[in-house]
Design a protein around this motif. Structure first.
Motif, mmCIF file in Angstrom:
data_model
loop_
_atom_site.group_PDB
_atom_site.id
_atom_site.type_symbol
_atom_site.label_atom_id
_atom_site.label_comp_id
_atom_site.label_asym_id
_atom_site.label_seq_id
_atom_site.Cartn_x
_atom_site.Cartn_y
_atom_site.Cartn_z
ATOM 1 N N ALA A 126 0.839 -1.211 0.000
ATOM 2 C CA ALA A 126 0.000 0.000 0.000
ATOM 3 C C ALA A 126 0.869 1.255 0.000
ATOM 4 O O ALA A 126 0.574 2.219 -0.721
ATOM 5 N N ALA A 127 1.943 1.258 0.784
ATOM 6 C CA ALA A 127 2.838 2.413 0.844
ATOM 7 C C ALA A 127 3.584 2.598 -0.472
ATOM 8 O O ALA A 127 3.733 3.724 -0.959
ATOM 9 N N THR A 128 4.025 1.512 -1.059
ATOM 10 C CA THR A 128 4.780 1.569 -2.307
ATOM 11 C C THR A 128 3.937 2.112 -3.451
ATOM 12 O O THR A 128 4.408 2.909 -4.266
ATOM 13 N N PHE A 129 2.676 1.694 -3.501
ATOM 14 C CA PHE A 129 1.828 2.064 -4.634
ATOM 15 C C PHE A 129 0.937 3.276 -4.367
ATOM 16 O O PHE A 129 0.043 3.588 -5.148
ATOM 17 N N GLY A 130 1.185 3.974 -3.257
ATOM 18 C CA GLY A 130 0.553 5.265 -3.031
ATOM 19 C C GLY A 130 -0.895 5.237 -2.609
ATOM 20 O O GLY A 130 -1.629 6.189 -2.882
ATOM 21 N N ARG A 151 15.229 -6.739 2.121
ATOM 22 C CA ARG A 151 16.297 -5.761 1.876
ATOM 23 C C ARG A 151 16.438 -4.771 3.038
ATOM 24 O O ARG A 151 17.193 -3.813 2.956
ATOM 25 N N GLY A 152 15.664 -5.007 4.090
ATOM 26 C CA GLY A 152 15.755 -4.157 5.273
ATOM 27 C C GLY A 152 14.908 -2.907 5.221
ATOM 28 O O GLY A 152 15.067 -2.010 6.052
ATOM 29 N N ASN A 153 13.976 -2.831 4.283
ATOM 30 C CA ASN A 153 13.136 -1.641 4.125
ATOM 31 C C ASN A 153 11.756 -1.841 4.741
ATOM 32 O O ASN A 153 11.131 -2.879 4.545
ATOM 33 N N THR A 154 11.293 -0.820 5.445
ATOM 34 C CA THR A 154 9.946 -0.816 6.023
ATOM 35 C C THR A 154 8.984 -0.148 5.035
ATOM 36 O O THR A 154 9.405 0.386 4.000
ATOM 37 N N ALA A 155 7.725 -0.120 5.395
ATOM 38 C CA ALA A 155 6.728 0.584 4.577
ATOM 39 C C ALA A 155 7.101 2.061 4.460
ATOM 40 O O ALA A 155 6.966 2.664 3.391
ATOM 41 N N GLU A 156 7.583 2.637 5.550
ATOM 42 C CA GLU A 156 8.004 4.047 5.527
ATOM 43 C C GLU A 156 9.148 4.249 4.523
ATOM 44 O O GLU A 156 9.155 5.229 3.762
ATOM 45 N N ASP A 157 10.102 3.336 4.509
ATOM 46 C CA ASP A 157 11.211 3.425 3.545
ATOM 47 C C ASP A 157 10.701 3.358 2.110
ATOM 48 O O ASP A 157 11.159 4.116 1.246
ATOM 49 N N HIS A 158 9.747 2.471 1.864
ATOM 50 C CA HIS A 158 9.181 2.345 0.516
ATOM 51 C C HIS A 158 8.431 3.613 0.111
ATOM 52 O O HIS A 158 8.522 4.058 -1.035
ATOM 53 N N ALA A 159 7.695 4.185 1.040
ATOM 54 C CA ALA A 159 6.993 5.443 0.749
ATOM 55 C C ALA A 159 8.006 6.536 0.401
ATOM 56 O O ALA A 159 7.800 7.308 -0.544
ATOM 57 N N ARG A 160 9.095 6.577 1.144
ATOM 58 C CA ARG A 160 10.153 7.575 0.882
ATOM 59 C C ARG A 160 10.762 7.351 -0.508
ATOM 60 O O ARG A 160 10.927 8.298 -1.281
ATOM 61 N N MET A 161 11.088 6.105 -0.844
ATOM 62 C CA MET A 161 11.692 5.793 -2.145
ATOM 63 C C MET A 161 10.777 6.161 -3.307
ATOM 64 O O MET A 161 11.243 6.551 -4.374
ATOM 65 N N GLN A 162 9.468 6.049 -3.092
ATOM 66 C CA GLN A 162 8.490 6.338 -4.149
ATOM 67 C C GLN A 162 8.055 7.802 -4.160
ATOM 68 O O GLN A 162 7.295 8.213 -5.028
ATOM 69 N N VAL A 170 2.019 9.933 7.336
ATOM 70 C CA VAL A 170 1.193 9.035 8.154
ATOM 71 C C VAL A 170 2.077 8.021 8.870
ATOM 72 O O VAL A 170 1.961 7.816 10.083
ATOM 73 N N LEU A 171 2.973 7.389 8.132
ATOM 74 C CA LEU A 171 3.828 6.350 8.713
ATOM 75 C C LEU A 171 4.847 6.940 9.690
ATOM 76 O O LEU A 171 5.150 6.314 10.712
ATOM 77 N N SER A 172 5.359 8.118 9.411
ATOM 78 C CA SER A 172 6.316 8.772 10.310
ATOM 79 C C SER A 172 5.671 9.053 11.658
ATOM 80 O O SER A 172 6.285 8.855 12.713
ATOM 81 N N THR A 173 4.427 9.509 11.625
ATOM 82 C CA THR A 173 3.690 9.797 12.864
ATOM 83 C C THR A 173 3.531 8.524 13.697
ATOM 84 O O THR A 173 3.758 8.545 14.904
ATOM 85 N N ILE A 174 3.185 7.438 13.052
ATOM 86 C CA ILE A 174 3.010 6.155 13.757
ATOM 87 C C ILE A 174 4.348 5.692 14.346
ATOM 88 O O ILE A 174 4.409 5.248 15.481
ATOM 89 N N THR A 175 5.387 5.776 13.549
ATOM 90 C CA THR A 175 6.708 5.321 14.000
ATOM 91 C C THR A 175 7.202 6.167 15.175
ATOM 92 O O THR A 175 7.741 5.626 16.144
ATOM 93 N N GLU A 176 6.983 7.468 15.110
ATOM 94 C CA GLU A 176 7.388 8.347 16.216
ATOM 95 C C GLU A 176 6.639 7.999 17.489
ATOM 96 O O GLU A 176 7.221 7.970 18.572
ATOM 97 N N LYS A 177 5.347 7.713 17.389
ATOM 98 C CA LYS A 177 4.556 7.332 18.570
ATOM 99 C C LYS A 177 5.073 6.034 19.166
ATOM 100 O O LYS A 177 5.129 5.877 20.379
ATOM 101 N N ALA A 178 5.456 5.093 18.308
ATOM 102 C CA ALA A 178 5.949 3.790 18.785
ATOM 103 C C ALA A 178 7.287 3.941 19.502
ATOM 104 O O ALA A 178 7.569 3.215 20.455
ATOM 105 N N GLU A 179 8.097 4.895 19.049
ATOM 106 C CA GLU A 179 9.415 5.100 19.669
ATOM 107 C C GLU A 179 9.318 5.796 21.004
ATOM 108 O O GLU A 179 10.209 5.674 21.844
ATOM 109 N N ASN A 180 8.245 6.565 21.230
ATOM 110 C CA ASN A 180 8.092 7.297 22.504
ATOM 111 C C ASN A 180 7.333 6.535 23.525
ATOM 112 O O ASN A 180 7.088 5.620 23.871
#
Length: 180
Positions: A126-130, A151-162, A170-180
């Protein structure tokens, strides 16, 4: 007697092969009434696989046949069957952007975090294909954004590459919440 037995066996094999071909074509085309007849004949199981490893459910999803998807799931089609690449019906729906199919699959217990043989998940597709709406929906159902592909890439990485900025946010917000 041997000839008639041999003829009968050949006939049954041909009938089985024909029924299997039919369920795949019918699933692609969305012909629910004919699929029901084929399944009632008990010549073919709902989770039969074709030569590419596709189930009728995977084919129905990939071709956007929502009524067929619903019918097959109600007839106990396994939403987590993987094709020869390890892709599931849910992954196909995420690739194609079919939100309604995704909702049906999740409602019937599809494993939201299952990986294909390259380590990709439905969320990565879903992240890769927008498909932002699908990313949001998958996250509602606890898709894990930290899963990495082979290859070590997350959905966030795929969104960034695309260059999918909205999905990245959206994914950055989720990841930040998980880290805190």
């Amino acid at each position: 007697m041997k000839n008639s037995t041999l003829f009968f066996c050949m006939f049954m094999v041909i009938a089985l092969v024909k029924a299997q071909e039919d369920i795949f074509d019918l699933s692609r085309k969305g012909n629910v009434k004919e699929i029901e007849i084929v399944l009632k004949s008990k010549k073919v199981k709902v989770d039969t696989l074709d030569y590419k490893g596709f189930s009728p459910l995977i084919l129905a999803v990939y071709n956007g046949q929502l009524d067929t998807v619903d019918f097959l799931l109600k007839h106990k089609a396994n939403p987590d069957i993987q094709d020869k690449s390890g892709n599931t019906a849910l992954m196909g729906a995420c690739f194609k952007g079919y939100l309604q199919a995704i909702c049906l699959l999740i409602a019937q217990g599809a494993d939201i975090n299952i990986k294909n043989y390259g380590g990709a998940t439905a969320l990565i597709y879903a992240a890769t294909f927008g498909h932002k709406d699908i990313v949001v929906e998958l996250l509602k159902y606890e898709a894990d954004p930290t899963i990495q592909d082979d290859r070590g890439n997350t959905a966030e990485d795929h969104a960034r590459m695309q260059g999918n900025q909205e999905i990245l946010e959206v994914l950055s917000t989720i990841t930040e919440k998980a880290e805190n």
